[in-house]
Design a protein around this motif. Structure first.
Motif, mmCIF file in Angstrom:
data_model
loop_
_atom_site.group_PDB
_atom_site.id
_atom_site.type_symbol
_atom_site.label_atom_id
_atom_site.label_comp_id
_atom_site.label_asym_id
_atom_site.label_seq_id
_atom_site.Cartn_x
_atom_site.Cartn_y
_atom_site.Cartn_z
ATOM 1 N N PRO A 48 28.818 42.875 32.222
ATOM 2 C CA PRO A 48 28.250 41.539 31.998
ATOM 3 C C PRO A 48 26.799 41.500 32.473
ATOM 4 N N ASP A 49 26.083 40.445 32.087
ATOM 5 C CA ASP A 49 24.724 40.244 32.589
ATOM 6 C C ASP A 49 24.760 39.478 33.905
ATOM 7 N N ILE A 50 25.845 38.726 34.093
ATOM 8 C CA ILE A 50 25.984 37.978 35.345
ATOM 9 C C ILE A 50 27.469 37.735 35.608
ATOM 10 N N VAL A 51 27.842 37.721 36.892
ATOM 11 C CA VAL A 51 29.233 37.467 37.281
ATOM 12 C C VAL A 51 29.276 36.199 38.126
ATOM 13 N N LEU A 52 30.148 35.267 37.744
ATOM 14 C CA LEU A 52 30.461 34.108 38.591
ATOM 15 C C LEU A 52 31.820 34.391 39.198
ATOM 16 N N LEU A 53 31.868 34.449 40.494
ATOM 17 C CA LEU A 53 33.055 34.974 41.153
ATOM 18 C C LEU A 53 33.540 34.011 42.221
ATOM 19 N N ASP A 54 34.766 33.528 42.055
ATOM 20 C CA ASP A 54 35.320 32.642 43.073
ATOM 21 C C ASP A 54 35.755 33.463 44.283
ATOM 22 N N TRP A 55 35.500 32.908 45.451
ATOM 23 C CA TRP A 55 35.869 33.566 46.707
ATOM 24 C C TRP A 55 37.384 33.786 46.777
ATOM 25 N N MET A 56 38.144 32.777 46.296
ATOM 26 C CA MET A 56 39.604 32.852 46.395
ATOM 27 C C MET A 56 40.197 33.062 45.011
ATOM 28 N N VAL A 57 40.416 34.306 44.615
ATOM 29 C CA VAL A 57 41.079 34.531 43.332
ATOM 30 C C VAL A 57 42.338 35.356 43.556
ATOM 31 N N GLU A 58 43.163 35.424 42.498
ATOM 32 C CA GLU A 58 44.418 36.176 42.615
ATOM 33 C C GLU A 58 44.126 37.672 42.714
ATOM 34 N N GLY A 59 45.125 38.408 43.198
ATOM 35 C CA GLY A 59 44.949 39.862 43.287
ATOM 36 C C GLY A 59 43.993 40.177 44.417
ATOM 37 N N LEU A 60 42.874 40.787 44.090
ATOM 38 C CA LEU A 60 41.878 41.124 45.102
ATOM 39 C C LEU A 60 41.105 39.880 45.513
ATOM 40 N N SER A 61 40.645 39.844 46.751
ATOM 41 C CA SER A 61 39.792 38.721 47.167
ATOM 42 C C SER A 61 38.439 38.833 46.477
ATOM 43 N N GLY A 62 37.762 37.695 46.356
ATOM 44 C CA GLY A 62 36.438 37.678 45.743
ATOM 45 C C GLY A 62 35.486 38.651 46.429
ATOM 46 N N ILE A 63 35.576 38.689 47.764
ATOM 47 C CA ILE A 63 34.705 39.594 48.536
ATOM 48 C C ILE A 63 34.949 41.049 48.138
ATOM 49 N N GLU A 64 36.216 41.399 47.969
ATOM 50 C CA GLU A 64 36.548 42.783 47.610
ATOM 51 C C GLU A 64 36.088 43.097 46.183
ATOM 52 N N LEU A 83 31.301 31.586 44.051
ATOM 53 C CA LEU A 83 31.670 30.169 44.064
ATOM 54 C C LEU A 83 32.674 30.008 45.195
ATOM 55 N N THR A 84 32.480 29.014 46.025
ATOM 56 C CA THR A 84 33.412 28.884 47.122
ATOM 57 C C THR A 84 33.563 27.453 47.572
ATOM 58 N N ALA A 85 34.773 27.129 48.026
ATOM 59 C CA ALA A 85 35.006 25.802 48.583
ATOM 60 C C ALA A 85 34.696 25.840 50.069
#
Length: 229
Positions: A48-64, A83-85
């Motif tokens: 992709p040209d850019i990734v929007l990534l939520d901190w809390m997603v299923e499977g691997l954590s956003g950080i990982e 993206l994070t709450a």
């Protein structure tokens, strides 16, 4: 110019719908997944040209996910906005240390996010944002490989052109010689860091000719920056 490709990694369906709507309206090609592992596969298949990534997603954590995207060749240089709450400062620092380029805390307005994405893309991929780079009275046409200052054409060699382009893409940022070697000559170059100084001198001589003010700042023991102050 192709549509900017976005990978959206987010598991809140309402937010996905909202962001997809807003970014498609801005001509983004949006691909979406709720799952960290799948995000890595999708990024590998088509960077992709850019990734929007939520901190809390299923499977691997956003950080990982962020950490692994930075390790993969295909996505090592792709900008990532988290993206994070969670507005806690240490989370933000961890996100940025892991390789995120920017950080948006929920709730946010989609228009603010569209603006932030645009700013990050302009910084790292100006070709997506347009073919012209400007700083002060310096203009660069990245496609025609022409540079003008104060309306006057400046002849530059290919290395000086790439060096100036890198500075124009990151105005005000201080780059060490090593970072410049990486960015302009590539990771595998066995060029000495002193070579950077030689090219900086040449670039300065070309763009500062006729007594124009010097726009390249030498930062002692740190490196160089494009900075008119």
């Amino acid at each position: 110019m192709h549509h900017a490709r976005m990978l959206l990694v987010e598991d809140d369906p309402a937010l996905v719908e909202l962001l997809t709507y807003h970014f498609k309206r801005e001509d983004f090609d949006v691909r979406h997944t709720v799952d960290g592992e799948e995000a890595l596969l999708m990024a590998k298949e088509a960077a992709p040209d850019i990734v929007l990534l939520d901190w809390m997603v299923e499977g691997l954590s956003g950080i990982e996910v962020c950490r692994r995207l930075r390790r993969m060749n295909e996505t090592a240089n792709v900008p990532i906005i988290m993206l994070t709450a969670r507005g806690e400062e240490e989370d933000r620092v961890r996100g940025l240390e892991t390789g995120a380029d920017d950080y948006v805390t929920k709730p946010f307005s989609p228009r603010e996010l569209v603006a932030r994405v645009g700013a990050v893309l302009r910084r790292v991929r100006p070709a997506l944002a347009g073919e012209q780079l400007n700083y002060g009275d310096i203009e660069m046409d990245t496609v025609g490989h022409k540079v003008r200052r104060g309306g006057e054409t400046i002849p530059l060699g290919p290395t000086e052109f790439r060096l100036l382009r890198h500075f124009l893409e990151h105005p005000g940022w201080v780059f060490s010689r090593e970072r410049l070697l990486d960015a302009v000559w590539g990771h595998d170059s066995d060029i000495e860091s002193r070579t950077v100084d030689v090219h900086i001198r040449r670039l300065r001589k070309a763009i500062n000719s006729n007594g124009r003010p010097d726009v390249i700042r030498t930062v002692r023991s740190a490196g160089y920056a494009l900075d008119s102050n």
